[in-house]
Design a protein around this motif. Sequence first.
Motif, PDB file in Angstrom:
ATOM      1  N   LEU A 202       0.851  -1.184   0.000  1.00  0.00           N
ATOM      2  CA  LEU A 202       0.000   0.000   0.000  1.00  0.00           C
ATOM      3  C   LEU A 202       0.889   1.237   0.000  1.00  0.00           C
ATOM      4  CD1 LEU A 202      -2.514  -1.103   2.797  1.00  0.00           C
ATOM      5  CD2 LEU A 202      -2.785  -1.372   0.317  1.00  0.00           C
ATOM      6  N   LYS A 203       0.481   2.257  -0.752  1.00  0.00           N
ATOM      7  CA  LYS A 203       1.239   3.509  -0.799  1.00  0.00           C
ATOM      8  C   LYS A 203       0.299   4.683  -0.550  1.00  0.00           C
ATOM      9  CE  LYS A 203       4.867   2.067  -4.046  1.00  0.00           C
ATOM     10  NZ  LYS A 203       5.595   2.424  -5.297  1.00  0.00           N
ATOM     11  N   TYR A 204       0.814   5.656   0.198  1.00  0.00           N
ATOM     12  CA  TYR A 204       0.054   6.867   0.470  1.00  0.00           C
ATOM     13  C   TYR A 204       0.985   8.068   0.339  1.00  0.00           C
ATOM     14  CZ  TYR A 204      -2.847   3.368   2.862  1.00  0.00           C
ATOM     15  OH  TYR A 204      -3.578   2.263   3.165  1.00  0.00           O
ATOM     16  N   ALA A 205       0.517   9.116  -0.305  1.00  0.00           N
ATOM     17  CA  ALA A 205       1.232  10.386  -0.342  1.00  0.00           C
ATOM     18  C   ALA A 205       0.686  11.243   0.790  1.00  0.00           C
ATOM     19  CB  ALA A 205       1.026  11.075  -1.689  1.00  0.00           C
ATOM     20  N   ILE A 206       1.549  11.596   1.744  1.00  0.00           N
ATOM     21  CA  ILE A 206       1.100  12.340   2.921  1.00  0.00           C
ATOM     22  C   ILE A 206       1.856  13.659   3.042  1.00  0.00           C
ATOM     23  CG2 ILE A 206       0.462  10.204   4.105  1.00  0.00           C
ATOM     24  CD1 ILE A 206       2.966  10.468   5.824  1.00  0.00           C
ATOM     25  N   THR A 207       1.292  14.600   3.771  1.00  0.00           N
ATOM     26  CA  THR A 207       1.904  15.905   3.951  1.00  0.00           C
ATOM     27  C   THR A 207       3.031  15.818   4.978  1.00  0.00           C
ATOM     28  OG1 THR A 207       0.446  16.578   5.742  1.00  0.00           O
ATOM     29  CG2 THR A 207      -0.323  16.972   3.484  1.00  0.00           C
ATOM     30  N   ARG A 208       3.845  16.855   5.024  1.00  0.00           N
ATOM     31  CA  ARG A 208       4.932  16.874   6.002  1.00  0.00           C
ATOM     32  C   ARG A 208       4.401  16.880   7.436  1.00  0.00           C
ATOM     33  NH1 ARG A 208      10.171  17.718   4.914  1.00  0.00           N
ATOM     34  NH2 ARG A 208       9.494  16.613   3.048  1.00  0.00           N
ATOM     35  N   GLN A 209       3.292  17.579   7.673  1.00  0.00           N
ATOM     36  CA  GLN A 209       2.703  17.586   9.008  1.00  0.00           C
ATOM     37  C   GLN A 209       2.196  16.195   9.380  1.00  0.00           C
ATOM     38  OE1 GLN A 209       2.818  20.019  11.199  1.00  0.00           O
ATOM     39  NE2 GLN A 209       1.790  18.754  12.736  1.00  0.00           N
ATOM     40  N   GLU A 210       1.565  15.506   8.462  1.00  0.00           N
ATOM     41  CA  GLU A 210       1.110  14.134   8.724  1.00  0.00           C
ATOM     42  C   GLU A 210       2.303  13.219   8.983  1.00  0.00           C
ATOM     43  OE1 GLU A 210      -3.017  13.817   6.130  1.00  0.00           O
ATOM     44  OE2 GLU A 210      -1.085  13.681   5.086  1.00  0.00           O
ATOM     45  N   ASP A 211       3.384  13.450   8.282  1.00  0.00           N
ATOM     46  CA  ASP A 211       4.618  12.692   8.480  1.00  0.00           C
ATOM     47  C   ASP A 211       5.101  12.837   9.917  1.00  0.00           C
ATOM     48  OD1 ASP A 211       7.230  11.760   8.617  1.00  0.00           O
ATOM     49  OD2 ASP A 211       7.921  12.799   6.831  1.00  0.00           O
TER      50      ASP A 211
END
Length: 236
Positions: free
Chosen positions: A19-28
């Motif tokens: 599974l792959k997700y593109a997440i924001t820096r804040q979510e990171d």
Amino acid sequence: DIPTMTIKSKAPLHLRHELKYAITRQEDILLAARLRKLFPHDKYADSHGSYRVSSIYFDTPRDRALRQKTDGVNRREKFRIRYYGEQANFLRLERKIKINGLCSKQSARLTPEQVQQILRGEYGFLLDGKEPLLVEFYTKLQGQLLRPKSVVCYDREAFVYAPGNARVTLDRNLRTSLYWADFLNADKLHFGVSDAMTVLEVKYDEYLPELVRMAIQLGNQRSTAYSKYVVCRKYE
């Protein structure tokens, strides 16, 4: 159970879910803090918990691997050479296979000298040891005219969880280089192509453990077909 199938070498593939997700820096930031409390880092981690991943991808003159990825072909493969960290002293040829949403990876060791030979277009040595993956790579270098196409580099923080053979990675600071001949020189300048986001990847065997499922929840994130290779190819 996860299906197995045979491709040429007659060795059954070990297929895994990915599974792959593109997440924001804040979510990171939020997710990394949670994962560090729950799971150990993988064996490659440095004192800061992360490490550099450098790969060079191969493709045909008509970009078969690139087109199959963007077209969503259910059965496809990519060849790459990869090393971890700042020193290119442990190199592997990898063949990544995707079949109906499941993935598998085969690998074979290469020396820095052998990689330099490949980058110079000298392939004969690949037949010397009769290593199945190296022989197959040779046949596709010659038959499909596979050639180096793109350098892909990023910083990875990886976590492991034994049940389900689960692995969670956060890949940051994606960057590339226009000069693939310098692939083995980690000091060469790379330019960033995706500073504002992180790629979250989750891999597992037959089942995703509930603890991992809960740990990676961020709200409304959706699985994506994000490909670092495809993104870096846009910067040629």
